[in-house]
Design a protein around this motif. Sequence first.
Motif, PDB file in Angstrom:
ATOM      1  N   THR A   1      35.320  43.472  38.578  1.00 23.21           N
ATOM      2  CA  THR A   1      35.728  43.867  39.831  1.00 23.21           C
ATOM      3  C   THR A   1      34.956  43.181  40.863  1.00 23.21           C
ATOM      4  N   TRP A   2      33.913  43.101  41.045  1.00 23.21           N
ATOM      5  CA  TRP A   2      33.394  42.343  41.990  1.00 23.21           C
ATOM      6  C   TRP A   2      33.721  40.780  42.140  1.00 23.21           C
ATOM      7  N   ASN A   3      33.953  40.392  40.780  1.00 27.53           N
ATOM      8  CA  ASN A   3      34.402  38.808  40.608  1.00 27.53           C
ATOM      9  C   ASN A   3      35.813  38.703  40.639  1.00 27.53           C
ATOM     10  N   ASP A   4      36.536  39.812  41.111  1.00 26.30           N
ATOM     11  CA  ASP A   4      38.073  39.842  41.114  1.00 26.30           C
ATOM     12  C   ASP A   4      38.418  39.364  42.461  1.00 26.30           C
ATOM     13  N   ALA A   5      39.174  38.119  42.370  1.00 27.49           N
ATOM     14  CA  ALA A   5      39.720  37.627  43.743  1.00 27.49           C
ATOM     15  C   ALA A   5      40.416  38.519  44.648  1.00 27.49           C
ATOM     16  N   ARG A   6      41.142  39.532  44.283  1.00 27.57           N
ATOM     17  CA  ARG A   6      41.907  40.727  44.995  1.00 27.57           C
ATOM     18  C   ARG A   6      40.755  41.551  45.644  1.00 27.57           C
ATOM     19  N   PHE A   7      39.626  41.716  44.980  1.00 25.35           N
ATOM     20  CA  PHE A   7      38.696  42.675  45.441  1.00 25.35           C
ATOM     21  C   PHE A   7      38.031  41.783  46.468  1.00 25.35           C
ATOM     22  N   GLN A   8      37.706  40.565  46.331  1.00 28.65           N
ATOM     23  CA  GLN A   8      37.007  39.956  47.240  1.00 28.65           C
ATOM     24  C   GLN A   8      37.702  39.706  48.557  1.00 28.65           C
ATOM     25  N   LEU A   9      38.994  39.543  48.311  1.00 29.48           N
ATOM     26  CA  LEU A   9      40.009  39.510  49.751  1.00 29.48           C
ATOM     27  C   LEU A   9      39.662  40.855  50.507  1.00 29.48           C
ATOM     28  N   GLN A  10      39.713  42.142  49.862  1.00 30.50           N
ATOM     29  CA  GLN A  10      39.462  43.326  50.421  1.00 30.50           C
ATOM     30  C   GLN A  10      38.197  43.263  51.055  1.00 30.50           C
ATOM     31  N   ILE A  11      37.037  42.897  50.451  1.00 33.29           N
ATOM     32  CA  ILE A  11      35.451  42.903  50.896  1.00 33.29           C
ATOM     33  C   ILE A  11      35.626  41.917  52.335  1.00 33.29           C
ATOM     34  N   ALA A  12      35.983  40.836  52.061  1.00 32.17           N
ATOM     35  CA  ALA A  12      36.006  39.838  53.534  1.00 32.17           C
ATOM     36  C   ALA A  12      36.647  40.530  54.564  1.00 32.17           C
ATOM     37  N   ALA A  13      37.990  41.227  54.151  1.00 38.04           N
ATOM     38  CA  ALA A  13      38.720  41.521  55.364  1.00 38.04           C
ATOM     39  C   ALA A  13      38.341  42.835  55.905  1.00 38.04           C
TER      40      ALA A  13
END
Length: 250
Positions: free
Chosen positions: A229-241
């Motif tokens: 999940t942490w490596n998932d680009a969709r999750f990283q988008l949410q983290i950064a935002a």
Amino acid sequence: MLVLLNLGCSPPGSPSQTTPSSTTTTTTPPSIPPVRVLMLTATAGFRHDSIPAARAAVASIAARSSDIVVTATENLADVSAARLASTEVLMFALTTGELAFDETQKRAIVDFVNGGGGFIGFHSATDTLYDWPDYGRIVGAYFKEHPWVQPATVAVEDRGHPTTSGLGAAFSLTEEFYTFRINPRGAVHVLLTLDPASVGAQGDFPLAWTQSIGRGRSYYNALGHFPDTWNDARFQLQIAAAIRWVAGRL
Ligand SMILES: [Zn+2]
């Protein structure tokens, strides 16, 4: 703090100047300081194998974002009023249990958020500090159980929020999907919900939300059990935002 820059303008009250050479300046925009994130991964209960992936993912986001600086720590003493004074975002990522904050630290955390600081919780941040109701209010709910560890569909309930930008109407992933002691809907603004049909269930299962606390903003996302999940680009988008949103930059 407002910093007044001398850009060659006339001083207040002075007559119009006829010195054009003095009004020529470079057009460097005023620099906006980066969002400073204090990321806590301390545990006093279950410890997720995904903690290294979480720290790597957030470090990676910071490394490619000129506006985000992250310090990750497992040391509870780092969560102090002095440290929070130079912090925009306090992130509890995969924390668990009754973390041994003293009353002074608890007051500092509450004051930080009420005073305009940003709070972010991921996954077991809701499996943390059950004995401190102020924390429960900040994170939004307490973990109840995880009936489903499987692939499932997550519905994006608010597609207009900055933290869900780019996710579309729904996405699927394998996760440990949480339920909560009290459904936070009504007290928080729900962003993501579990599609109950995708796990053969019925009901309302919020998975991510935001809320305002005093002058501060709080964001919680129940995903993050697995390293993938942490490596998932969709999750990283949410983290950064989420970092930018709780810091008031979005
Ligand atoms: Zn988990």
